[in-house]
Design a protein around this motif. Structure first.
Motif, mmCIF file in Angstrom:
data_model
loop_
_atom_site.group_PDB
_atom_site.id
_atom_site.type_symbol
_atom_site.label_atom_id
_atom_site.label_comp_id
_atom_site.label_asym_id
_atom_site.label_seq_id
_atom_site.Cartn_x
_atom_site.Cartn_y
_atom_site.Cartn_z
ATOM 1 N N ILE A 175 -10.721 2.697 9.139
ATOM 2 C CA ILE A 175 -10.593 1.718 8.060
ATOM 3 C C ILE A 175 -10.590 2.417 6.712
ATOM 4 O O ILE A 175 -9.773 2.114 5.832
ATOM 5 C CB ILE A 175 -11.729 0.684 8.143
ATOM 6 C CG1 ILE A 175 -11.639 -0.100 9.461
ATOM 7 C CG2 ILE A 175 -11.691 -0.265 6.946
ATOM 8 C CD1 ILE A 175 -12.847 -0.988 9.729
ATOM 9 N N ASP A 176 -11.484 3.366 6.544
ATOM 10 C CA ASP A 176 -11.605 4.086 5.282
ATOM 11 C C ASP A 176 -10.325 4.865 4.979
ATOM 12 O O ASP A 176 -9.806 4.825 3.851
ATOM 13 C CB ASP A 176 -12.808 5.029 5.352
ATOM 14 C CG ASP A 176 -13.127 5.687 4.027
ATOM 15 O OD1 ASP A 176 -13.383 4.963 3.043
ATOM 16 O OD2 ASP A 176 -13.119 6.927 3.958
ATOM 17 N N ALA A 177 -9.792 5.543 5.983
ATOM 18 C CA ALA A 177 -8.576 6.332 5.782
ATOM 19 C C ALA A 177 -7.382 5.428 5.470
ATOM 20 O O ALA A 177 -6.543 5.754 4.622
ATOM 21 C CB ALA A 177 -8.292 7.181 7.016
ATOM 22 N N SER A 178 -7.303 4.275 6.146
ATOM 23 C CA SER A 178 -6.211 3.347 5.903
ATOM 24 C C SER A 178 -6.262 2.808 4.482
ATOM 25 O O SER A 178 -5.229 2.726 3.790
ATOM 26 C CB SER A 178 -6.270 2.196 6.916
ATOM 27 O OG SER A 178 -5.256 1.245 6.660
ATOM 28 N N TYR A 179 -7.438 2.439 4.039
ATOM 29 C CA TYR A 179 -7.597 1.918 2.674
ATOM 30 C C TYR A 179 -7.165 2.969 1.648
ATOM 31 O O TYR A 179 -6.437 2.653 0.688
ATOM 32 C CB TYR A 179 -9.053 1.526 2.454
ATOM 33 C CG TYR A 179 -9.396 1.031 1.071
ATOM 34 C CD1 TYR A 179 -8.739 -0.052 0.494
ATOM 35 C CD2 TYR A 179 -10.420 1.635 0.328
ATOM 36 C CE1 TYR A 179 -9.074 -0.516 -0.770
ATOM 37 C CE2 TYR A 179 -10.769 1.171 -0.935
ATOM 38 C CZ TYR A 179 -10.091 0.105 -1.488
ATOM 39 O OH TYR A 179 -10.439 -0.353 -2.744
ATOM 40 N N LYS A 180 -7.555 4.205 1.869
ATOM 41 C CA LYS A 180 -7.213 5.265 0.924
ATOM 42 C C LYS A 180 -5.712 5.554 0.928
ATOM 43 O O LYS A 180 -5.111 5.787 -0.131
ATOM 44 C CB LYS A 180 -8.019 6.526 1.243
ATOM 45 C CG LYS A 180 -9.504 6.379 0.932
ATOM 46 C CD LYS A 180 -10.307 7.584 1.386
ATOM 47 C CE LYS A 180 -11.790 7.421 1.029
ATOM 48 N NZ LYS A 180 -12.619 8.544 1.560
ATOM 49 N N ARG A 181 -5.094 5.531 2.111
ATOM 50 C CA ARG A 181 -3.636 5.728 2.170
ATOM 51 C C ARG A 181 -2.903 4.600 1.453
ATOM 52 O O ARG A 181 -1.927 4.823 0.740
ATOM 53 C CB ARG A 181 -3.163 5.807 3.628
ATOM 54 C CG ARG A 181 -3.437 7.111 4.329
ATOM 55 C CD ARG A 181 -2.649 7.209 5.630
ATOM 56 N NE ARG A 181 -2.947 6.100 6.532
ATOM 57 C CZ ARG A 181 -3.905 6.115 7.464
ATOM 58 N NH1 ARG A 181 -4.668 7.180 7.616
ATOM 59 N NH2 ARG A 181 -4.107 5.067 8.238
ATOM 60 N N LEU A 182 -3.380 3.364 1.655
ATOM 61 C CA LEU A 182 -2.733 2.234 0.992
ATOM 62 C C LEU A 182 -2.855 2.358 -0.520
ATOM 63 O O LEU A 182 -1.889 2.105 -1.252
ATOM 64 C CB LEU A 182 -3.345 0.913 1.458
ATOM 65 C CG LEU A 182 -2.717 -0.336 0.833
ATOM 66 C CD1 LEU A 182 -1.257 -0.496 1.266
ATOM 67 C CD2 LEU A 182 -3.516 -1.586 1.183
ATOM 68 N N LEU A 183 -4.011 2.743 -0.999
ATOM 69 C CA LEU A 183 -4.188 2.913 -2.444
ATOM 70 C C LEU A 183 -3.245 3.986 -2.985
ATOM 71 O O LEU A 183 -2.653 3.816 -4.062
ATOM 72 C CB LEU A 183 -5.638 3.294 -2.756
ATOM 73 C CG LEU A 183 -6.677 2.183 -2.642
ATOM 74 C CD1 LEU A 183 -8.087 2.764 -2.780
ATOM 75 C CD2 LEU A 183 -6.449 1.101 -3.698
ATOM 76 N N SER A 184 -3.073 5.071 -2.247
ATOM 77 C CA SER A 184 -2.152 6.126 -2.687
ATOM 78 C C SER A 184 -0.718 5.604 -2.723
ATOM 79 O O SER A 184 0.045 5.905 -3.653
ATOM 80 C CB SER A 184 -2.246 7.333 -1.746
ATOM 81 O OG SER A 184 -3.519 7.949 -1.840
ATOM 82 N N ALA A 185 -0.361 4.812 -1.701
ATOM 83 C CA ALA A 185 0.981 4.236 -1.671
ATOM 84 C C ALA A 185 1.177 3.246 -2.814
ATOM 85 O O ALA A 185 2.256 3.182 -3.420
ATOM 86 C CB ALA A 185 1.216 3.558 -0.322
ATOM 87 N N MET A 186 0.152 2.455 -3.111
ATOM 88 C CA MET A 186 0.228 1.509 -4.219
ATOM 89 C C MET A 186 0.345 2.242 -5.550
ATOM 90 O O MET A 186 1.116 1.822 -6.429
ATOM 91 C CB MET A 186 -1.005 0.611 -4.217
ATOM 92 C CG MET A 186 -1.042 -0.424 -3.127
ATOM 93 S SD MET A 186 0.138 -1.763 -3.380
ATOM 94 C CE MET A 186 -0.615 -2.616 -4.778
#
Length: 335
Positions: A175-186
């Motif tokens: 979950i933590d890694a997914s959230y961080k990847r999404l923030l980078s993509a955003m």
């Protein structure tokens, strides 16, 4: 709906779906009345039957005979509002982009809430913050004695429900890694344009915003992560709160040909984590299994089976199948 007869919606500020829908009502300039509190109690006061499942927000809308009834589930409500109120649409005109918008809205509603619920209740600091504030959102002048009872009750109940979204010590890093990847993509996407769908917001923008109101505005840990990785996302969440001043134009929407490559970065996360979860849940439903397990991001994810997420997959597929062959090919190109 006239200004003298606003739509009633019942919700709470710490509900991402409440915030999603209030922001849409503001943007679309649809008169509304927000009733803060427990939908069951408020509906009883209004003399309106509760829905089978009470969710936040709960809308009070007329049925086909004109009788007021309680209606839940933000995605179909958005489509109903589109049909009943003209102008300032949140559904792109291009069928391809409308599908992408639908997919991203569903991702935010169903996977984004995993971020929110996990960070809120998995870590002690965040759970203490939420346990302190949530009773006060129910009643800001709650007596000290009742507050001292409510805080541990709410905290223990919600921590005990972490399994519902699949949050545990094994899945926490996923979950933590997914959230961080999404923030980078955003962060990358918001260097190109102010919204997911172009120069005007789609339904997906409001769904993302709803989750972000909690992730960057309420819970300490995801707020700190967001400020570190994507200050643009933090600013985007603040701006999305009230878009009444925006005057959208038809050509503000992206098309499949004009959408920046950065949109694919966001779609990649949908395919990487949400798609395998939806498929595993559907397979478990078909087999009559109460739980499912699948590999996500190199680790095993185990969660109870949910009929609603099975419906989400069916609805996504229905939207896809409704496209022409040519438009499906264009969607495939984006995905």
């Amino acid at each position: 709906m006239s200004q003298s007869n606003p739509i009633t919606l019942i919700g709470m500020p710490p509900s991402p779906y409440t915030r999603k829908m209030i922001a849409i009502m503001r943007y679309r300039r649809i008169a509304y009345r927000a009733a803060w509190g427990d939908p069951g109690a408020i509906l009883t006061e209004m003399g309106i039957a509760k829905p089978k499942v009470v969710l936040l927000p709960t809308y009070v809308l007329p049925n086909e005979t004109g009788k007021l009834q309680a209606v839940c589930d933000s995605t179909p409500i958005i489509r109903r509002l589109e049909a009943e109120h003209e102008g300032r649409s949140v559904i792109p005109d291009d069928p391809v982009m409308a599908f992408i918008d639908y997919l991203l809205e569903d991702f935010a509603d169903e996977w984004g809430t995993k971020y929110m619920f996990h960070y809120r209740w998995h870590l002690e600091e965040d759970a203490d913050n939420a346990g302190t504030l949530l009773p006060l959102f129910q009643q800001v002048n709650l007596s000290t004695a009742k507050f001292n009872q409510a805080k541990p009750y709410i905290t223990e109940r919600q921590v005990g429900r972490l399994h519902v979204v699949g949050s545990n010590d094994v899945t926490a890093p996923i979950i933590d890694a997914s959230y961080k990847r999404l923030l980078s993509a955003m962060e990358a996407h918001l260097t190109q344009q102010p919204y997911l769908m172009g120069n005007r917001p789609g339904a997906s923008d409001f769904a993302f915003y709803g989750q972000l109101t909690q992730l960057v505005g309420f819970d300490p840990t995801p707020r700190a992560i967001a400020h570190s990785i994507s200050p643009r996302t933090v600013a985007y969440a603040g701006l999305m709160e009230d878009q009444t001043g925006l005057e959208p134009q038809v050509d503000d929407w992206n098309s499949a040909g004009t959408a920046p490559d950065t949109l694919r970065g966001i779609l990649n996360e949908v395919g990487y984590v949400y798609a395998p979860a939806l498929l595993a849940n559907a397979q478990a439903m078909k087999a009559g299994e109460k739980t499912w397990e699948v590999e996500i991001d190199g680790s095993r994810w185990t969660q109870q089976t949910f009929n609603y997420q099975g419906k989400c997959l069916q609805w996504i597929n229905s939207e896809y199948q409704a496209l022409s062959v040519a438009n499906r090919a264009r969607v495939n190109g984006l995905l």
